[in-house]
Design a protein around this motif. Structure first.
Motif, PDB file in Angstrom:
ATOM      1  N   LEU A   1      -9.589   5.538   5.181  1.00 47.68           N
ATOM      2  CA  LEU A   1      -9.286   6.862   5.573  1.00 47.68           C
ATOM      3  C   LEU A   1      -9.160   7.931   4.546  1.00 47.68           C
ATOM      4  CD1 LEU A   1      -8.570   8.453   8.321  1.00 47.68           C
ATOM      5  CD2 LEU A   1      -6.233   7.534   7.870  1.00 47.68           C
ATOM      6  N   ALA A   2      -8.523   7.677   3.755  1.00 46.98           N
ATOM      7  CA  ALA A   2      -8.264   8.418   2.450  1.00 46.98           C
ATOM      8  C   ALA A   2      -9.575   8.902   2.020  1.00 46.98           C
ATOM      9  CB  ALA A   2      -7.328   7.956   1.297  1.00 46.98           C
ATOM     10  N   GLN A   3     -10.446   7.823   1.682  1.00 50.42           N
ATOM     11  CA  GLN A   3     -12.110   8.202   1.103  1.00 50.42           C
ATOM     12  C   GLN A   3     -12.640   9.102   2.165  1.00 50.42           C
ATOM     13  OE1 GLN A   3     -14.619   4.993   0.706  1.00 50.42           O
ATOM     14  NE2 GLN A   3     -16.287   6.290   0.097  1.00 50.42           N
ATOM     15  N   VAL A   4     -12.666   8.803   3.206  1.00 47.91           N
ATOM     16  CA  VAL A   4     -13.433   9.587   4.339  1.00 47.91           C
ATOM     17  C   VAL A   4     -12.825  11.114   4.474  1.00 47.91           C
ATOM     18  CG1 VAL A   4     -13.734  10.074   6.765  1.00 47.91           C
ATOM     19  CG2 VAL A   4     -13.953   7.654   5.656  1.00 47.91           C
ATOM     20  N   ARG A   5     -11.520  11.257   4.176  1.00 53.02           N
ATOM     21  CA  ARG A   5     -10.878  12.563   4.196  1.00 53.02           C
ATOM     22  C   ARG A   5     -11.398  13.256   2.909  1.00 53.02           C
ATOM     23  NH1 ARG A   5      -5.965  13.854   7.594  1.00 53.02           N
ATOM     24  NH2 ARG A   5      -6.274  12.814   9.366  1.00 53.02           N
ATOM     25  N   ALA A   6     -11.376  12.416   1.916  1.00 55.70           N
ATOM     26  CA  ALA A   6     -12.000  12.934   0.444  1.00 55.70           C
ATOM     27  C   ALA A   6     -13.155  13.728   0.495  1.00 55.70           C
ATOM     28  CB  ALA A   6     -11.648  12.131  -0.627  1.00 55.70           C
TER      29      ALA A   6
ATOM     30  N   GLY B   1       0.808  -1.150   0.012  1.00 55.34           N
ATOM     31  CA  GLY B   1      -0.032   0.141   0.101  1.00 55.34           C
ATOM     32  C   GLY B   1       1.060   1.246   0.110  1.00 55.34           C
ATOM     33  N   GLN B   2       0.301   2.225   0.743  1.00 58.67           N
ATOM     34  CA  GLN B   2       1.036   3.561   0.766  1.00 58.67           C
ATOM     35  C   GLN B   2       1.969   3.872   1.793  1.00 58.67           C
ATOM     36  OE1 GLN B   2       0.365   5.446  -1.711  1.00 58.67           O
ATOM     37  NE2 GLN B   2      -1.487   4.331  -2.835  1.00 58.67           N
ATOM     38  N   LEU B   3       2.159   3.323   2.840  1.00 52.23           N
ATOM     39  CA  LEU B   3       2.960   3.682   3.942  1.00 52.23           C
ATOM     40  C   LEU B   3       4.321   3.562   3.298  1.00 52.23           C
ATOM     41  CD1 LEU B   3       1.669   2.041   7.170  1.00 52.23           C
ATOM     42  CD2 LEU B   3       1.829   4.220   6.513  1.00 52.23           C
ATOM     43  N   SER B   4       4.941   2.475   2.768  1.00 51.80           N
ATOM     44  CA  SER B   4       6.225   2.605   2.078  1.00 51.80           C
ATOM     45  C   SER B   4       6.385   1.570   1.245  1.00 51.80           C
ATOM     46  CB  SER B   4       7.131   2.490   3.395  1.00 51.80           C
ATOM     47  OG  SER B   4       8.529   2.554   2.930  1.00 51.80           O
TER      48      SER B   4
ATOM     49  N   SER C   1       4.141   5.581  17.171  1.00 55.64           N
ATOM     50  CA  SER C   1       3.043   6.840  17.007  1.00 55.64           C
ATOM     51  C   SER C   1       3.278   7.563  15.777  1.00 55.64           C
ATOM     52  CB  SER C   1       3.062   7.853  18.158  1.00 55.64           C
ATOM     53  OG  SER C   1       4.449   8.267  18.597  1.00 55.64           O
ATOM     54  N   GLY C   2       4.716   7.567  15.580  1.00 54.45           N
ATOM     55  CA  GLY C   2       5.318   8.229  14.171  1.00 54.45           C
ATOM     56  C   GLY C   2       4.777   7.641  13.093  1.00 54.45           C
ATOM     57  N   LEU C   3       4.476   6.306  12.950  1.00 53.93           N
ATOM     58  CA  LEU C   3       4.240   5.534  12.061  1.00 53.93           C
ATOM     59  C   LEU C   3       2.708   6.144  11.723  1.00 53.93           C
ATOM     60  CD1 LEU C   3       5.263   3.500   9.987  1.00 53.93           C
ATOM     61  CD2 LEU C   3       4.212   1.786  11.359  1.00 53.93           C
ATOM     62  N   VAL C   4       1.774   6.193  12.823  1.00 48.34           N
ATOM     63  CA  VAL C   4       0.435   6.411  12.668  1.00 48.34           C
ATOM     64  C   VAL C   4       0.293   7.958  12.053  1.00 48.34           C
ATOM     65  CG1 VAL C   4      -1.721   6.997  13.947  1.00 48.34           C
ATOM     66  CG2 VAL C   4      -0.263   4.931  14.562  1.00 48.34           C
ATOM     67  N   GLU C   5       1.292   8.889  12.647  1.00 46.26           N
ATOM     68  CA  GLU C   5       1.396  10.078  11.986  1.00 46.26           C
ATOM     69  C   GLU C   5       1.549  10.228  10.642  1.00 46.26           C
ATOM     70  OE1 GLU C   5       4.019  12.003  14.347  1.00 46.26           O
ATOM     71  OE2 GLU C   5       3.060  12.156  16.300  1.00 46.26           O
ATOM     72  N   ARG C   6       2.329   9.397  10.247  1.00 43.61           N
ATOM     73  CA  ARG C   6       2.783   9.129   8.874  1.00 43.61           C
ATOM     74  C   ARG C   6       1.470   8.791   7.944  1.00 43.61           C
ATOM     75  NH1 ARG C   6       7.223   8.530   5.192  1.00 43.61           N
ATOM     76  NH2 ARG C   6       6.881   7.231   3.386  1.00 43.61           N
ATOM     77  N   LEU C   7       0.830   7.816   8.508  1.00 50.20           N
ATOM     78  CA  LEU C   7      -0.672   7.222   7.826  1.00 50.20           C
ATOM     79  C   LEU C   7      -1.436   8.546   7.637  1.00 50.20           C
ATOM     80  CD1 LEU C   7      -2.319   5.061   7.057  1.00 50.20           C
ATOM     81  CD2 LEU C   7      -3.115   4.954   9.371  1.00 50.20           C
ATOM     82  N   ASN C   8      -1.535   9.386   8.789  1.00 46.77           N
ATOM     83  CA  ASN C   8      -2.415  10.265   8.663  1.00 46.77           C
ATOM     84  C   ASN C   8      -2.077  11.589   7.855  1.00 46.77           C
ATOM     85  OD1 ASN C   8      -4.462   9.623  10.584  1.00 46.77           O
ATOM     86  ND2 ASN C   8      -3.159  10.117  12.456  1.00 46.77           N
ATOM     87  N   ARG C   9      -0.790  11.765   7.834  1.00 51.48           N
ATOM     88  CA  ARG C   9      -0.298  12.643   6.748  1.00 51.48           C
ATOM     89  C   ARG C   9      -0.479  12.240   5.401  1.00 51.48           C
ATOM     90  NH1 ARG C   9       4.182  12.449   8.307  1.00 51.48           N
ATOM     91  NH2 ARG C   9       5.319  11.748   7.107  1.00 51.48           N
TER      92      ARG C   9
ATOM     93  N   SER D   1      -1.810  -0.180   6.999  1.00 51.38           N
ATOM     94  CA  SER D   1      -1.613   0.047   5.359  1.00 51.38           C
ATOM     95  C   SER D   1      -3.116  -0.367   4.865  1.00 51.38           C
ATOM     96  CB  SER D   1      -0.752  -1.102   4.634  1.00 51.38           C
ATOM     97  OG  SER D   1       0.485  -0.944   4.966  1.00 51.38           O
ATOM     98  N   ALA D   2      -3.790  -1.442   5.647  1.00 46.51           N
ATOM     99  CA  ALA D   2      -5.206  -1.533   5.352  1.00 46.51           C
ATOM    100  C   ALA D   2      -6.091  -0.762   5.449  1.00 46.51           C
ATOM    101  CB  ALA D   2      -5.508  -3.107   5.802  1.00 46.51           C
ATOM    102  N   THR D   3      -6.024   0.151   6.509  1.00 43.08           N
ATOM    103  CA  THR D   3      -6.734   1.278   6.878  1.00 43.08           C
ATOM    104  C   THR D   3      -6.738   2.508   5.949  1.00 43.08           C
ATOM    105  OG1 THR D   3      -6.369   0.617   9.205  1.00 43.08           O
ATOM    106  CG2 THR D   3      -7.195   2.982   8.871  1.00 43.08           C
TER     107      THR D   3
END
Length: 260
Positions: free
Chosen positions: A225-230, A109-112, A159-167, A219-221
């Motif tokens: 999450l991207a759709q909700v934010r869209a 997915g998109q994390l890395s 927590s930094g990984l979660v921040e990366r996901l949100n960003r 990664s599965a989230t």
């Protein structure tokens, strides 16, 4: 930034693209003798293209601020370019670190990613218009993958990984909103399930234990999450358009009646 630049001292020149930076990145880059490109680049593809266009050498090594090139990889790159050159572009393996922990397996997915084409002849790589993970378009012949790996720091801890996901999800939401075609929630859930299976099972995330499970779950989230934010982005854009239209009507009314 400083650590990243120091590890690039083997390069003939270093070009830094500063996109609306609010920290001391430009100052640090110039102090390290870098060429600095200041600007506003809404799309990642624009930012990468601007950096590539400013390079004057025959070869380009593409590195992000959260990545480090160790001495072994630096030596290998110089050796390939000076002695071998079996191709026009090369894949670089990526070692993903969360804090001091190396997480080798499970990335999807998109994390890395585990490897990307980062070493290429100037003029052979371009990017599709995208804000996040802009797909590249390459010409020429592949030389395969190098053995040394780029060290990518994904966060100080989990927590930094979660921040990366949100960003990243916030950026991806803008891309989704641009396309004006949102997937249904069920499609996002299905995509997320596929990403989880890909990372945790097929790409061996289970070998990383609890960290592998966390990476696969985050990664599965991402798709949902991207759709909700869209949806939020689309509504905000509609509200902005409506507000602008109301302002124009008000101005026309004022002009009609001779008021200000």
């Amino acid at each position: 930034m400083s650590d990243c630049l120091r590890k690039l001292s083997f390069c003939d020149e270093v070009v830094v693209v500063a996109d609306r930076c609010t920290d001391r990145s430009q100052e640090i880059a110039r102090r390290n003798g870098c060429v600095v490109i200041d600007g506003i680049f809404p799309l990642e593809s624009q930012r990468k293209a601007a950096g590539a266009a400013a390079c004057t050498g025959d070869w380009i090594l593409e590195i992000e601020p959260d990545e480090l090139v160790d001495a072994h990889l630096a030596w290998e790159i110089r050796a390939v370019l000076q002695m071998r050159q079996d191709g026009d572009h090369y894949d670089l393996p990526i070692d993903n670190y969360v804090g001091e922990t190396l997480v080798r397996d499970g990335w999807a997915g998109q994390l890395s990613a585990r490897r990307e084409i980062r070493l290429y002849k100037r003029g052979l790589k371009s990017w599709q218009a995208r804000r996040l993970n802009a797909p590249s378009i390459l010409a020429g012949r592949s030389g395969g993958a190098l053995k040394g790996a780029v060290r990518r720091i994904l966060g100080r801890d989990t927590s930094g990984l979660v921040e990366r996901l949100n960003r990243l999800a916030a950026i991806a939401a803008e891309d989704i909103a641009d396309r004006k075609r949102q997937p249904w929630a069920i499609q996002s859930l299905a995509a997320g399930a596929g990403v989880f299976l890909m990372g945790f099972v097929l790409r061996g995330g289970w070998r990383e234990g609890r960290m592998g499970l966390l990476v696969a779950t985050l990664s599965a989230t991402f798709p949902l999450l991207a759709q909700v934010r869209a949806r939020d982005v689309i509504e905000a854009r509609k509200a902005a358009v409506a507000a602008e239209a109301a302002t124009r009507v008000s101005r026309l009314r004022d002009l009609r009646y001779g008021t200000r």
